[in-house]
Design an enzyme around this catalytic site. Structure first.
Site, PDB file in Angstrom:
ATOM      1  N   SER A 197      61.942  -4.239  37.725  1.00  7.23           N
ATOM      2  CA  SER A 197      60.544  -4.105  37.292  1.00  7.23           C
ATOM      3  C   SER A 197      59.785  -3.066  38.108  1.00  7.23           C
ATOM      4  CB  SER A 197      59.838  -5.459  37.365  1.00  7.23           C
ATOM      5  OG  SER A 197      59.924  -5.980  38.680  1.00  7.23           O
ATOM      6  N   ALA A 232      60.878   2.697  36.883  1.00 12.27           N
ATOM      7  CA  ALA A 232      61.945   3.038  35.939  1.00 12.27           C
ATOM      8  C   ALA A 232      62.166   1.907  34.932  1.00 12.27           C
ATOM      9  CB  ALA A 232      63.234   3.343  36.699  1.00 12.27           C
ATOM     10  N   LYS A 260      64.666  -9.558  39.830  1.00 12.94           N
ATOM     11  CA  LYS A 260      65.208 -10.482  40.832  1.00 12.94           C
ATOM     12  C   LYS A 260      64.141 -11.362  41.485  1.00 12.94           C
ATOM     13  CE  LYS A 260      67.203  -8.514  44.642  1.00 12.94           C
ATOM     14  NZ  LYS A 260      68.324  -7.980  45.440  1.00 12.94           N
ATOM     15  N   GLY A 293      52.269   8.375  48.528  1.00 13.56           N
ATOM     16  CA  GLY A 293      51.816   9.757  48.351  1.00 13.56           C
ATOM     17  C   GLY A 293      51.484  10.109  46.925  1.00 13.56           C
ATOM     18  N   GLY A 294      52.412   9.865  46.001  1.00 19.43           N
ATOM     19  CA  GLY A 294      52.072  10.146  44.625  1.00 19.43           C
ATOM     20  C   GLY A 294      53.197  10.584  43.727  1.00 19.43           C
ATOM     21  N   ARG A 304      62.098  16.367  54.502  1.00 15.45           N
ATOM     22  CA  ARG A 304      62.222  15.111  55.250  1.00 15.45           C
ATOM     23  C   ARG A 304      63.471  15.010  56.108  1.00 15.45           C
ATOM     24  NH1 ARG A 304      60.381  10.892  50.693  1.00 15.45           N
ATOM     25  NH2 ARG A 304      58.209  11.486  50.861  1.00 15.45           N
TER      26      ARG A 304
HETATM   27  C1  LIG Z   1      56.977   2.881  51.274  1.00  9.11           C
HETATM   28  C2  LIG Z   1      57.470   3.790  50.174  1.00  9.11           C
HETATM   29  C3  LIG Z   1      56.695   4.866  49.766  1.00  9.11           C
HETATM   30  C4  LIG Z   1      57.146   5.713  48.743  1.00  9.11           C
HETATM   31  N1  LIG Z   1      56.325   6.715  48.298  1.00  9.11           N
HETATM   32  C5  LIG Z   1      56.720   7.448  47.223  1.00  9.11           C
HETATM   33  C6  LIG Z   1      55.831   8.396  46.633  1.00  9.11           C
HETATM   34  O1  LIG Z   1      54.706   8.570  47.074  1.00  9.11           O
HETATM   35  N2  LIG Z   1      56.272   9.098  45.549  1.00  9.11           N
HETATM   36  C7  LIG Z   1      57.526   8.929  45.020  1.00  9.11           C
HETATM   37  O2  LIG Z   1      57.873   9.601  44.039  1.00  9.11           O
HETATM   38  N3  LIG Z   1      58.368   8.020  45.556  1.00  9.11           N
HETATM   39  C8  LIG Z   1      57.991   7.276  46.622  1.00  9.11           C
HETATM   40  N4  LIG Z   1      58.840   6.342  47.139  1.00  9.11           N
HETATM   41  C9  LIG Z   1      60.130   6.130  46.495  1.00  9.11           C
HETATM   42  C10 LIG Z   1      59.895   5.387  45.193  1.00  9.11           C
HETATM   43  O3  LIG Z   1      58.932   4.388  45.389  1.00  9.11           O
HETATM   44  C11 LIG Z   1      61.159   4.733  44.669  1.00  9.11           C
HETATM   45  O4  LIG Z   1      62.254   5.582  44.756  1.00  9.11           O
HETATM   46  C12 LIG Z   1      60.950   4.362  43.215  1.00  9.11           C
HETATM   47  O5  LIG Z   1      59.808   3.553  43.118  1.00  9.11           O
HETATM   48  C13 LIG Z   1      62.150   3.653  42.655  1.00  9.11           C
HETATM   49  O6  LIG Z   1      61.779   3.113  41.421  1.00  9.11           O
HETATM   50  P1  LIG Z   1      62.818   2.237  40.627  1.00  9.11           P
HETATM   51  O7  LIG Z   1      62.095   1.734  39.431  1.00  9.11           O
HETATM   52  O8  LIG Z   1      64.061   2.994  40.452  1.00  9.11           O
HETATM   53  O9  LIG Z   1      63.174   1.027  41.634  1.00  9.11           O
HETATM   54  P2  LIG Z   1      62.227  -0.064  42.287  1.00  9.11           P
HETATM   55  O10 LIG Z   1      60.816   0.272  42.143  1.00  9.11           O
HETATM   56  O11 LIG Z   1      62.722  -0.317  43.657  1.00  9.11           O
HETATM   57  O12 LIG Z   1      62.518  -1.344  41.399  1.00  9.11           O
HETATM   58  C14 LIG Z   1      63.768  -1.983  41.434  1.00  9.11           C
HETATM   59  C15 LIG Z   1      63.639  -3.313  40.736  1.00  9.11           C
HETATM   60  O13 LIG Z   1      64.928  -3.878  40.511  1.00  9.11           O
HETATM   61  C16 LIG Z   1      64.904  -5.256  40.846  1.00  9.11           C
HETATM   62  N5  LIG Z   1      66.269  -5.687  41.167  1.00  9.11           N
HETATM   63  C17 LIG Z   1      67.070  -5.241  42.171  1.00  9.11           C
HETATM   64  N6  LIG Z   1      68.255  -5.876  42.123  1.00  9.11           N
HETATM   65  C18 LIG Z   1      68.209  -6.736  41.079  1.00  9.11           C
HETATM   66  C19 LIG Z   1      69.118  -7.685  40.529  1.00  9.11           C
HETATM   67  N7  LIG Z   1      70.337  -7.891  41.052  1.00  9.11           N
HETATM   68  N8  LIG Z   1      68.726  -8.413  39.459  1.00  9.11           N
HETATM   69  C20 LIG Z   1      67.490  -8.240  38.914  1.00  9.11           C
HETATM   70  N9  LIG Z   1      66.590  -7.358  39.400  1.00  9.11           N
HETATM   71  C21 LIG Z   1      66.944  -6.614  40.464  1.00  9.11           C
HETATM   72  C22 LIG Z   1      63.941  -5.314  42.012  1.00  9.11           C
HETATM   73  O14 LIG Z   1      63.486  -6.624  42.215  1.00  9.11           O
HETATM   74  C23 LIG Z   1      62.870  -4.350  41.530  1.00  9.11           C
HETATM   75  O15 LIG Z   1      61.990  -4.989  40.652  1.00  9.11           O
HETATM   76  C24 LIG Z   1      58.409   5.494  48.161  1.00  9.11           C
HETATM   77  C25 LIG Z   1      59.194   4.421  48.584  1.00  9.11           C
HETATM   78  C26 LIG Z   1      58.735   3.567  49.569  1.00  9.11           C
HETATM   79  C27 LIG Z   1      59.591   2.417  49.994  1.00  9.11           C
END
Ligand SMILES: Cc1cc2nc3c(=O)[nH]c(=O)nc-3n(C[C@H](O)[C@H](O)[C@H](O)COP(=O)(O)OP(=O)(O)OC[C@H]3O[C@@H](n4cnc5c(N)ncnc54)[C@H](O)[C@@H]3O)c2cc1C
Length: 549
Positions: A8, A11, A31, A44-45, A284
């Site tokens: 959630s 992506a 999860k 940041g954004g 970075r």
């Molecule tokens: C502190 C911080 C600051 C950041 N700042 C930036 C920024 O400014 N700009 C930027 O572009 N990126 C930034 N990033 C990176 C960015 O936030 C992440 O790379 C991005 O949000 C990933 O999105 P995602 O949807 O792929 O995964 P996530 O947002 O991590 O979501 C993953 C989801 O999968 C679920 N999940 C995991 N395993 C399971 C399972 N086995 N069963 C069911 N559900 C599961 C989790 O509970 C979660 O809901 C930052 C990251 C951090 C930690």
């Protein structure tokens, strides 16, 4: 057409919303709580080159492409990067239509800031430094409205534990629900959006849910992984003491350096330019490496982030206005950053490698997609450019949905066909190390039982910012010859072994993968390290498989 979306974050929410809007039967499983994600924490954004009248004069999609490739040490796929950057403006428009309140100036123009290694201000933000919260909250509200209309089903506290395969194709998944029961759900396609794996390391900016589950789920289903040796450490992380004696790693966004903050050592010297010509605004990987090397070379290696100059120049309340969340966080941690320096150190932040996909988010296993941080699309190369990650999640989630809905029964993806020279490494599942033997001699040599913390500390020590063959061999032995305390730790250990094997295979330093014993001019796999997981096997087999360090 039925689609299961796992995760959630940005992506997963984008995939679920887009699929539901296009009439698919969609279930989103996550999860923890819906709000548990890396996306929620982003500060940041969102990097995007807007339309000609809204972008910074002089900026262009091509400039964003070049910055992304350069930050990634030119290891990224130019084709994938072009797709990503070209869709920035469209993606921002979609997010606005879904309710994301990007920050604007007094006359309603979208505000753009600059971050490290971006040539122009092109980073949009929400709530100053709470971009992830603003973005995710809006998407969650949008998803909820679809759920209320019966167009989307959401299951919280559903930990997906395996993928269901029929004749080599993914046809569903198994999960453990909040009542502890194991359940099975079928669908035409599964989209993994499970995020990163910061919990592999002792210090991380990632939340507890970031345990790399999707990479392991996909690998166990036979999917190809790529470039998993590239893990980005963020340089400016404040360690905040918790009441229980532990520490929380709190990120201080790069945007603060974008506004003029400087990294200093204990003597007050701004030292990053000793290690990289771009100094504090270097990519970075370079800044984190500068901190790690400086710490090793100097007795008092503690580094500090100095934002006092910003306050002196633009007024004491500027930091609080521009970075309200960071201002509150630093004050709660006992610092007045307008007047004093923040002690910082690097922490594991973002995984560039992951489940190999093509530009449709399709993996090498029919029916299985991976989007967001769990995926390897090739856009980040050896080091991700700041604020490209949320963009990647949103852009490729839409591609995956479009492909899943249009493909019918055929499967045309070929991510395993990398075309370039690459190195293929087969890694076995981490072995089940036998229980302690009753025989006295065996007992003396018996394996230790690894806790989650043991795995995290070993990973940080030997597969962190500075690596070499001796450390990687030690780590491989440690992880493969000791038992894990529980199933979750076993999974973390297995993931650690995948990363270790990949890091051992790449003997030359590149981007975030820094080998102090770097062998240059060797037969480096410029096309990337491709991993496949074999079935469970014995410790002896593991010791020889795919070893190159
Ligand atoms: C502190 C911080 C600051 C950041 N700042 C930036 C920024 O400014 N700009 C930027 O572009 N990126 C930034 N990033 C990176 C960015 O936030 C992440 O790379 C991005 O949000 C990933 O999105 P995602 O949807 O792929 O995964 P996530 O947002 O991590 O979501 C993953 C989801 O999968 C679920 N999940 C995991 N395993 C399971 C399972 N086995 N069963 C069911 N559900 C599961 C989790 O509970 C979660 O809901 C930052 C990251 C951090 C930690």
């Amino acid at each position: 057409m039925s689609i299961l979306v796992v995760g959630s974050g940005v992506a997963g929410l984008t995939a679920a919303i887009s699929a539901a809007q296009r009439g698919a039967e969609v279930t989103l499983l996550t999860k923890g709580a819906l709000t548990d994600s890396n996306s929620m924490l982003a500060q940041g954004g969102y990097a995007s080159v807007l339309g000609p009248n809204e972008r910074t004069p002089g900026d262009s999609v091509e400039s964003h492409v070049q910055d992304t490739l350069a930050a990634g040490s030119f290891h990224g796929s130019a084709e994938a990067v072009r797709v990503l950057c070209a869709q920035g403006a469209e993606s921002v428009a979609e997010l606005i239509a879904r309710g994301v309140p990007f920050d604007r100036d007094a006359v309603g123009r979208l505000l753009l800031t600059v971050e490290a290694a971006h040539s122009f201000p092109r980073v949009l933000h929400v709530g100053g430094d709470a971009s992830g919260r603003g973005l995710t909250t809006a998407l969650l509200a949008f998803a909820k409205s679809l759920a209320d209309e019966g167009r989307l089903r959401v299951i919280e506290h559903a930990a997906v534990t395996s993928l269901v395969l029929d004749s080599g194709a993914v046809t569903g998944l198994e999960y453990v629900s909040s009542d502890g029961l194991r359940r099975r759900q079928r669908a035409s396609s599964v989209i993994l959006a499970t995020g990163g794996a910061g919990q592999l390391f002792a210090h991380t900016t990632n939340p507890a849910v970031a345990t790399g589950d999707g990479v392991l789920l996909a690998a166990r289903a036979g999917a190809v992984l790529k470039d998993v040796e590239f893990y980005q450490f963020h340089p400016t992380v404040l360690q905040v003491a918790r009441a229980d004696g532990g520490f929380d790693s709190q990120l201080v966004s790069e945007a603060v350096r974008g506004e003029g903050a400087v990294i200093r050592d204990a003597s007050g010297r701004a030292f990053v330019s000793d290690y990289h010509p771009s100094g504090d605004l270097a990519p970075r990987d370079a800044v984190s490496r500068a901190l790690a090397l400086h710490q090793r070379e100097n007795a008092s290696g503690q580094a500090y982030l100095d934002a006092t100059g910003i306050a002196a120049e633009r007024g004491r309340d500027f930091l609080a206005r521009r970075f309200p969340s960071l201002d509150a966080m630093t004050r709660a941690a006992g610092f007045d950053w307008a007047r004093e320096l923040l002690p910082i150190s690097p922490a594991a932040h973002y995984w560039m490698g992951g489940v190999a996909t093509d530009l449709h988010g399709a993996t090498s296993v029919p029916g299985l997609y991976a989007v967001g941080e769990v995926a390897f699309t090739g856009v980040h190369g050896a080091n991700r450019l700041a604020s490209n990650s949320l963009l990647e999640g949103a852009v490729f989630a839409n591609h995956a949905v479009a492909h899943a809905l249009s493909r019918g029964e055929s499967w045309t993806a070929s991510p395993a066909d990398f075309g370039e020279e690459h190195l293929e490494v087969c890694v076995p599942e981490a072995p089940e190390v036998p229980e302690t033997s009753a025989v006295p001699l065996r007992a003396l040599l018996s394996p230790a039982i690894l806790s989650r913390t043991d795995v995290q500390q070993a990973m940080e020590q030997d597969a962190g910012i500075i690596r070499d063959a001796a450390g990687l061999n030690r780590l491989r032995h440690h992880l493969s010859s000791n038992r894990a305390a529980d199933e979750e730790t076993h999974d973390l250990k297995t993931l650690g072994l995948l990363l270790t094997e990949s890091a051992a295979a790449r003997r030359e330093s590149l981007g975030a993968h820094y080998r102090q014993d770097s062998v240059s001019g060797g037969s480096e796999p410029r096309g990337g390290v491709v991993l496949k997981m074999e079935n469970r096997t014995s410790t002896a087999e593991l010791a020889t498989a795919g070893r190159m360090a």
